[in-house]
Design a protein around this motif. Structure first.
Motif, PDB file in Angstrom:
ATOM      1  N   LYS A   1       0.843  -1.192   0.000  1.00 18.94           N
ATOM      2  CA  LYS A   1       0.000   0.000   0.000  1.00 18.94           C
ATOM      3  C   LYS A   1       0.880   1.245   0.000  1.00 18.94           C
ATOM      4  CE  LYS A   1      -3.915   2.057   2.456  1.00 18.94           C
ATOM      5  NZ  LYS A   1      -4.850   1.928   3.618  1.00 18.94           N
TER       6      LYS A   1
ATOM      7  N   SER B   1      -0.211   4.346  -0.685  1.00 14.66           N
ATOM      8  CA  SER B   1      -0.995   5.384  -0.020  1.00 14.66           C
ATOM      9  C   SER B   1      -2.427   4.892   0.064  1.00 14.66           C
ATOM     10  CB  SER B   1      -0.929   6.711  -0.801  1.00 14.66           C
ATOM     11  OG  SER B   1      -1.594   6.568  -2.051  1.00 14.66           O
ATOM     12  N   ASP B   2      -3.294   5.719   0.634  1.00 16.18           N
ATOM     13  CA  ASP B   2      -4.703   5.344   0.694  1.00 16.18           C
ATOM     14  C   ASP B   2      -5.313   5.218  -0.699  1.00 16.18           C
ATOM     15  OD1 ASP B   2      -4.621   5.315   3.430  1.00 16.18           O
ATOM     16  OD2 ASP B   2      -5.429   7.348   3.677  1.00 16.18           O
TER      17      ASP B   2
END
Length: 393
Positions: free
Chosen positions: A195, A197-198
């Motif tokens: 991941k 970033s979001d």
């Protein structure tokens, strides 16, 4: 005078004797009540124990009734032309899905998912499949999560496609053409998700191939993917699978793998969220198989596009519409060279959070008379009606 004093003393003494007797014979004061014993602590419930341990146990029961105008098979290949709802006119115990999971944000965990019922025979992988199978270990993997990285190893569901095996993850009763004929169901291997970033996640993995609990060849399939969610109203996932696969699926199931060739699949899913009650989804697939004609020269191609519209009318009612087209240009995936289209309307009613009832109508068409009927004549169209009852626990 002396006599009077003596008389008074005798009178007082006589009066005092009954008082003393009365005092001696008076009932004793009741002892103070003993404090009530504390209530025994209640035994912890199984749910409380599981919550405390971070383990979740969830599942659902899926039963249905299907009525098809045709036999539910292709006339030239005698294979099912629907994924799970291929019964011509029957009540069916589709599946009981049971999932036990512990997936902490940090550290080790795992997932075990079992499918019991008719659906198990469709999704069973090479190495575990058997005739009339009613039990399947659909997923079984260990997991490690640390910071932005999550790694799983074992057997797990494919990332390709909008629809999934578990019925509660879909908005329609019947599965799409793409779900059944364009993509795999599961993989056995390892997958890592990072991941960034979001809004951005990257995925990479290696596995035995399409629906193979044990590998049918020495080659491996590579999985690459990305999940993008730049805004609340838009999300896009992209998956690429490439690796050596057995050409003849019938031979593979029978234990005689035969010829193999590279199989490639590109899968894209775009989701457009208009509001909390309305969204649209597009799913595109494009696949190729080398050596598909079994003589080592010709390559097969297939492609398809599915569009969905989902509207939540209120807390009880919802609508889902699906339209799709599938081009099996060489007849490799369905056994028929055809362009196959379908349109589906599903109405869902959920009287509470544990129960959903679905009613569905669907119409399939093909440019080839591919749909088998009981009179032995192939037709270019098939209609169906389905009812589904789901209980979630």
């Amino acid at each position: 005078m002396m006599k009077r004093k003596l008389l008074n003393s005798l009178i007082l003494a006589a009066l005092a004797v009954p008082c003393v007797a009365m005092a001696d014979t008076a009932p004793a004061a009741a002892p103070a009540a003993a404090p009530a014993a504390p209530a025994a602590p209640a035994a912890p419930t199984l749910s409380a124990i599981l919550d405390a341990s971070g383990i979740s146990v969830t599942g659902d029961l899926d039963t249905s009734y299907s009525a098809l105008s045709g036999k539910g098979q292709f006339i030239t290949s005698n294979t099912n032309n629907r994924v799970f709802d291929y019964a011509h006119n029957s009540f069916t115990m589709q599946a009981m899905d049971l999932m036990i999971a512990k997936q902490p944000a940090e550290g080790y965990g795992g997932v075990a998912e079992l499918t019991l019922g008719k659906d198990a025979s469709t999704i069973a992988s090479y190495g575990t499949a058997s005739a009339n199978q009613t039990f399947d270990i659909t997923q079984a993997f260990v997991q490690y999560a640390g910071g932005p990285l999550t790694v799983i190893a074992g057997k797990f569901a494919t990332l390709a496609g909008q629809e999934v095996i578990k019925t509660t993850g879909n908005t329609n009763f019947s599965r799409s053409i793409l779900f059944g004929y364009a993509i795999p169901f599961t993989h056995t291997g390892a997958r890592a998700t990072y991941k960034i970033s979001d809004a951005v996640s990257l995925i990479g993995g290696i596995n035995n191939g399409w629906d193979q609990a044990t590998d049918a060849n020495s080659g491996k399939t590579i999985e690459l993917g990305a999940a993008l969610n730049p805004t609340k109203s838009f999300a896009l996932t992209a998956q690429l699978y490439s690796g050596a696969e057995q050409v003849n699926q019938t031979q593979l199931v029978s234990g005689n793998p035969g010829l193999q060739g590279t199989r490639n699949l590109l899968d894209l899913v775009a989701t457009f969220t208009v509001s909390d009650s309305l969204n649209f989804v597009l799913n595109y697939d494009n696949g190729t198989q080398d050596n598909a004609n079994l003589n080592g020269t010709a390559n097969a191609k297939w492609s398809g596009l599915a569009a969905y519209g989902n509207y939540q009318i209120n807390d009880l009612w919802r609508l889902s519409v699906r339209a799709e087209t599938f081009n099996d240009a060489d007849g490799y995936r369905t056994g028929v060279v055809q362009k196959w289209n379908e349109a589906t309307l599903t109405v869902g009613y959920a009287p509470n959070k544990n129960v959903e009832l679905r009613g569905e109508v669907r119409h399939d068409t093909s440019d080839h008379a591919s749909f088998a009927y009981n009179d032995g004549i192939g037709r270019k169209a098939q209609s169906s009606m389905g009812l589904e009852a789901i209980y979630k626990f």
